[in-house]
Design a protein around this motif. Structure first.
Motif, PDB file in Angstrom:
ATOM      1  N   GLY A   8       0.807  -1.211   0.000  1.00  0.00           N
ATOM      2  CA  GLY A   8       0.000   0.000   0.000  1.00  0.00           C
ATOM      3  C   GLY A   8       0.840   1.260   0.000  1.00  0.00           C
ATOM      4  N   GLY A   9       0.304   2.288  -0.642  1.00  0.00           N
ATOM      5  CA  GLY A   9       0.998   3.571  -0.731  1.00  0.00           C
ATOM      6  C   GLY A   9       0.344   4.630   0.117  1.00  0.00           C
ATOM      7  N   GLY A  10      -0.048   4.264   1.336  1.00  0.00           N
ATOM      8  CA  GLY A  10      -0.721   5.200   2.229  1.00  0.00           C
ATOM      9  C   GLY A  10       0.214   6.239   2.819  1.00  0.00           C
ATOM     10  N   HIS A  11      -0.374   7.131   3.634  1.00  0.00           N
ATOM     11  CA  HIS A  11       0.371   8.270   4.169  1.00  0.00           C
ATOM     12  C   HIS A  11       1.540   7.855   5.053  1.00  0.00           C
ATOM     13  CE1 HIS A  11      -2.744  10.412   2.339  1.00  0.00           C
ATOM     14  NE2 HIS A  11      -3.496  10.748   3.372  1.00  0.00           N
ATOM     15  N   ALA A  12       1.411   6.745   5.776  1.00  0.00           N
ATOM     16  CA  ALA A  12       2.516   6.307   6.644  1.00  0.00           C
ATOM     17  C   ALA A  12       3.668   5.726   5.825  1.00  0.00           C
ATOM     18  CB  ALA A  12       2.014   5.285   7.659  1.00  0.00           C
ATOM     19  N   HIS A  13       3.338   4.984   4.775  1.00  0.00           N
ATOM     20  CA  HIS A  13       4.395   4.373   3.965  1.00  0.00           C
ATOM     21  C   HIS A  13       5.200   5.407   3.180  1.00  0.00           C
ATOM     22  CE1 HIS A  13       3.040  -0.127   3.854  1.00  0.00           C
ATOM     23  NE2 HIS A  13       3.605   0.228   4.998  1.00  0.00           N
ATOM     24  N   VAL A  14       4.584   6.511   2.788  1.00  0.00           N
ATOM     25  CA  VAL A  14       5.393   7.510   2.085  1.00  0.00           C
ATOM     26  C   VAL A  14       6.436   8.106   3.026  1.00  0.00           C
ATOM     27  CG1 VAL A  14       3.619   8.030   0.356  1.00  0.00           C
ATOM     28  CG2 VAL A  14       3.725   9.394   2.446  1.00  0.00           C
ATOM     29  N   GLU A  15       6.130   8.167   4.326  1.00  0.00           N
ATOM     30  CA  GLU A  15       7.131   8.637   5.286  1.00  0.00           C
ATOM     31  C   GLU A  15       8.256   7.617   5.447  1.00  0.00           C
ATOM     32  OE1 GLU A  15       9.222  10.830   8.168  1.00  0.00           O
ATOM     33  OE2 GLU A  15       7.791  11.401   6.599  1.00  0.00           O
ATOM     34  N   VAL A  16       7.914   6.332   5.452  1.00  0.00           N
ATOM     35  CA  VAL A  16       8.952   5.293   5.501  1.00  0.00           C
ATOM     36  C   VAL A  16       9.888   5.440   4.307  1.00  0.00           C
ATOM     37  CG1 VAL A  16       9.394   2.801   5.413  1.00  0.00           C
ATOM     38  CG2 VAL A  16       7.515   3.687   6.815  1.00  0.00           C
ATOM     39  N   LEU A  17       9.322   5.621   3.115  1.00  0.00           N
ATOM     40  CA  LEU A  17      10.138   5.765   1.912  1.00  0.00           C
ATOM     41  C   LEU A  17      10.987   7.026   1.962  1.00  0.00           C
ATOM     42  CD1 LEU A  17       7.447   4.687  -0.693  1.00  0.00           C
ATOM     43  CD2 LEU A  17       9.500   3.397  -0.085  1.00  0.00           C
ATOM     44  N   ARG A  18      10.442   8.111   2.470  1.00  0.00           N
ATOM     45  CA  ARG A  18      11.221   9.355   2.579  1.00  0.00           C
ATOM     46  C   ARG A  18      12.443   9.164   3.455  1.00  0.00           C
ATOM     47  NH1 ARG A  18      11.887  14.208   5.522  1.00  0.00           N
ATOM     48  NH2 ARG A  18      10.881  13.290   7.343  1.00  0.00           N
ATOM     49  N   ARG A  19      12.257   8.455   4.556  1.00  0.00           N
ATOM     50  CA  ARG A  19      13.393   8.221   5.457  1.00  0.00           C
ATOM     51  C   ARG A  19      14.414   7.280   4.838  1.00  0.00           C
ATOM     52  NH1 ARG A  19      11.907   8.873  11.676  1.00  0.00           N
ATOM     53  NH2 ARG A  19      10.476  10.644  11.461  1.00  0.00           N
ATOM     54  N   LEU A  20      13.925   6.313   4.082  1.00  0.00           N
ATOM     55  CA  LEU A  20      14.848   5.427   3.369  1.00  0.00           C
ATOM     56  C   LEU A  20      15.681   6.204   2.354  1.00  0.00           C
ATOM     57  CD1 LEU A  20      12.739   2.205   2.695  1.00  0.00           C
ATOM     58  CD2 LEU A  20      15.039   2.265   3.677  1.00  0.00           C
ATOM     59  N   ALA A  21      15.043   7.164   1.672  1.00  0.00           N
ATOM     60  CA  ALA A  21      15.757   7.963   0.678  1.00  0.00           C
ATOM     61  C   ALA A  21      16.849   8.805   1.334  1.00  0.00           C
ATOM     62  CB  ALA A  21      14.775   8.852  -0.079  1.00  0.00           C
ATOM     63  N   ARG A  22      16.595   9.268   2.550  1.00  0.00           N
ATOM     64  CA  ARG A  22      17.566  10.093   3.265  1.00  0.00           C
ATOM     65  C   ARG A  22      18.699   9.256   3.841  1.00  0.00           C
ATOM     66  NH1 ARG A  22      14.338  13.268   7.673  1.00  0.00           N
ATOM     67  NH2 ARG A  22      16.443  13.929   8.190  1.00  0.00           N
ATOM     68  N   SER A  23      18.373   8.039   4.307  1.00  0.00           N
ATOM     69  CA  SER A  23      19.364   7.186   4.972  1.00  0.00           C
ATOM     70  C   SER A  23      19.041   5.728   4.679  1.00  0.00           C
ATOM     71  CB  SER A  23      19.343   7.447   6.486  1.00  0.00           C
ATOM     72  OG  SER A  23      20.291   6.633   7.147  1.00  0.00           O
ATOM     73  N   PRO A  24      19.619   5.167   3.606  1.00  0.00           N
ATOM     74  CA  PRO A  24      19.292   3.790   3.205  1.00  0.00           C
ATOM     75  C   PRO A  24      19.613   2.778   4.306  1.00  0.00           C
ATOM     76  CG  PRO A  24      20.493   4.937   1.470  1.00  0.00           C
ATOM     77  CD  PRO A  24      20.562   5.804   2.683  1.00  0.00           C
ATOM     78  N   TRP A  25      18.812   1.719   4.364  1.00  0.00           N
ATOM     79  CA  TRP A  25      19.016   0.638   5.322  1.00  0.00           C
ATOM     80  C   TRP A  25      19.836  -0.459   4.660  1.00  0.00           C
ATOM     81  CZ3 TRP A  25      13.179   0.158   7.024  1.00  0.00           C
ATOM     82  CH2 TRP A  25      12.798   1.357   7.654  1.00  0.00           C
ATOM     83  N   ARG A  26      20.884  -0.863   5.306  1.00  0.00           N
ATOM     84  CA  ARG A  26      21.781  -1.877   4.736  1.00  0.00           C
ATOM     85  C   ARG A  26      21.221  -3.279   4.921  1.00  0.00           C
ATOM     86  NH1 ARG A  26      27.822   0.139   6.712  1.00  0.00           N
ATOM     87  NH2 ARG A  26      27.787   2.182   5.657  1.00  0.00           N
ATOM     88  N   ASP A  27      21.595  -4.148   3.999  1.00  0.00           N
ATOM     89  CA  ASP A  27      21.264  -5.584   4.071  1.00  0.00           C
ATOM     90  C   ASP A  27      19.763  -5.829   4.113  1.00  0.00           C
ATOM     91  OD1 ASP A  27      24.008  -6.195   4.189  1.00  0.00           O
ATOM     92  OD2 ASP A  27      24.013  -5.849   6.344  1.00  0.00           O
ATOM     93  N   VAL A  28      19.010  -4.940   3.489  1.00  0.00           N
ATOM     94  CA  VAL A  28      17.557  -5.089   3.438  1.00  0.00           C
ATOM     95  C   VAL A  28      17.094  -4.787   2.013  1.00  0.00           C
ATOM     96  CG1 VAL A  28      15.335  -4.298   4.306  1.00  0.00           C
ATOM     97  CG2 VAL A  28      17.313  -4.348   5.831  1.00  0.00           C
ATOM     98  N   ARG A  29      16.306  -5.679   1.462  1.00  0.00           N
ATOM     99  CA  ARG A  29      15.663  -5.415   0.178  1.00  0.00           C
ATOM    100  C   ARG A  29      14.241  -4.951   0.458  1.00  0.00           C
ATOM    101  NH1 ARG A  29      16.386  -9.936  -1.883  1.00  0.00           N
ATOM    102  NH2 ARG A  29      14.318 -10.890  -1.712  1.00  0.00           N
ATOM    103  N   VAL A  30      13.900  -3.751   0.012  1.00  0.00           N
ATOM    104  CA  VAL A  30      12.587  -3.165   0.276  1.00  0.00           C
ATOM    105  C   VAL A  30      11.775  -3.149  -1.012  1.00  0.00           C
ATOM    106  CG1 VAL A  30      11.339  -1.141   1.112  1.00  0.00           C
ATOM    107  CG2 VAL A  30      13.584  -1.717   2.087  1.00  0.00           C
ATOM    108  N   SER A  31      10.568  -3.669  -0.949  1.00  0.00           N
ATOM    109  CA  SER A  31       9.663  -3.653  -2.101  1.00  0.00           C
ATOM    110  C   SER A  31       8.340  -3.040  -1.663  1.00  0.00           C
ATOM    111  CB  SER A  31       9.419  -5.068  -2.636  1.00  0.00           C
ATOM    112  OG  SER A  31      10.617  -5.690  -3.025  1.00  0.00           O
TER     113      SER A  31
END
Length: 362
Positions: A8-31
């Protein structure tokens, strides 16, 4: 490498993606799996309907945000979850495995409890489809005068009735069928009075009765009368996604995912759920965009902590929230607990808050 699956692309998930863009998480594949390529911010939809914003002004390019986050984009519709097997089923018959799953898939408008609603009503969810369909309504109104009935008595129904009246003034008659109680029945008395005056000033007729049936010509009411209706906009109660029933996840009596204070499923600790998808067992609060937005930072933190093997933190939503009710023209009503105010300055305040939120994800 572990798999984090965001549904889902809800309001909470866009914040998760924004934080990932600022500071990627290592050893994790995100889909991320979603059918929503552009995400429309629900708080600005009344402004779009009223004609104050173009759709693009309230839209987040989800695909671009996923790309900036270094995640994988999967445009697909979810049809089921097997939480025991850690599998998500898609409409194209694929299955996706996961180590950690997060649900922000929203809810669906209830079109089953009113006979004829599934065939004749224009449901407000999914919000992107609704915004597109309203464009066709505007075109129809240029050809002949329309009778538009908004079915619902909550804040969203009031805002949309006022927005439609502003946009279609002189081209349509807007009626709000609020149900068994006057509009905004859960709000403080002063707020209800302010909203009633706004509806009256803008010539939106209010009917305190239940819609019990829709057909192509009328809205039938519980008292036995009928309202002429060319277009019925359905802003009534929401239902949980039906495929959750077969997921093996613990659900509340209404079919939403039951979570604890840490936003994790009560039955499957490797599954998180937020927004309209979930019910936080220790904190009853409305399913609204405000609370979904507030859950975003907590969700991002707890997903990261789970991947690191740390205990997730409790998320304590505020018992009160600032409510800003758009009144069609550039005028709005604000409320916080028992305090309320109204005016053009409130609309500009709301406009500033909404534009600032959208800007975070561009």
């Amino acid at each position: 490498m572990r798999q984090l699956l965001l549904l889902g692309g809800g309001h909470a998930h866009v914040e998760v993606l924004r934080r990932l863009a600022r500071s990627p998480w290592r050893d994790v594949r995100v889909s991320l799996v979603s059918t929503r390529t552009p995400v429309l911010y629900s708080g600005m939809v009344p402004g779009i309907i009223a004609g104050h914003y173009p759709r693009d002004a309230a839209t987040i390019d989800l695909r671009a945000l996923v790309r900036r986050a270094g995640a994988e984009w999967l445009e697909a519709r979810v049809t089921g979850i097997d939480a025991a097997a850690r599998q998500v089923r898609l409409a194209d018959r694929r299955s996706l495995g996961y180590d950690l799953l997060s649900l922000d898939v929203g809810s669906v408008t209830d079109t089953e409890s009113i006979p004829g609603a599934g065939q004749y009503a224009l449901p407000v969810r999914p919000i992107e489809a609704f915004a597109r369909a309203v464009e066709g309504l505007y075109e129809r109104a240029t050809r002949r005068y329309l009778a538009v009935v908004v079915v619902g008595g909550g804040a969203a129904a009031v805002e949309l009735a006022l927005a439609l009246q502003h946009r279609l003034e002189g081209q349509a008659r807007i009626t709000l069928v609020a149900g068994d109680e006057p509009p905004l029945s859960g709000f403080p008395t002063q707020v209800r009075a302010r909203a009633a005056r706004a509806l009256h000033r803008r010539s939106v007729a209010v009917v305190v009765d239940r819609c019990v049936e829709l057909n192509g010509r009328q809205v039938r009411l519980a008292q036995g009368t009928g309202l002429a209706c060319d277009v019925a906009v359905l802003v009534t109660g929401a239902n949980a996604q039906p495929w959750l029933l077969q997921s093996a996840l613990a659900l509340d009596p209404q079919g939403y995912v039951a979570t604890g204070a840490d936003l994790r499923s009560l039955s499957h600790p490797n599954v998180y759920a937020v927004g309209d998808t979930a019910t936080q067992a220790d904190s009853a609060h409305p399913r609204s965009g405000v609370y979904a937005v507030r859950a975003g930072p907590a969700l991002a933190t707890n997903l990261r902590r789970s991947l690191d093997g740390a205990a997730p933190l409790a998320h304590r939503p505020s018992a009160r929230s600032l409510n800003l009710l758009a009144c069609g023209d550039r005028y709005a009503i604000a409320s916080w607990g028992d305090w309320s105010a109204e005016g053009r300055w409130v609309w500009w305040w709301k406009d500033h808050i909404d534009r600032r939120w959208i800007a975070r994800y561009r």
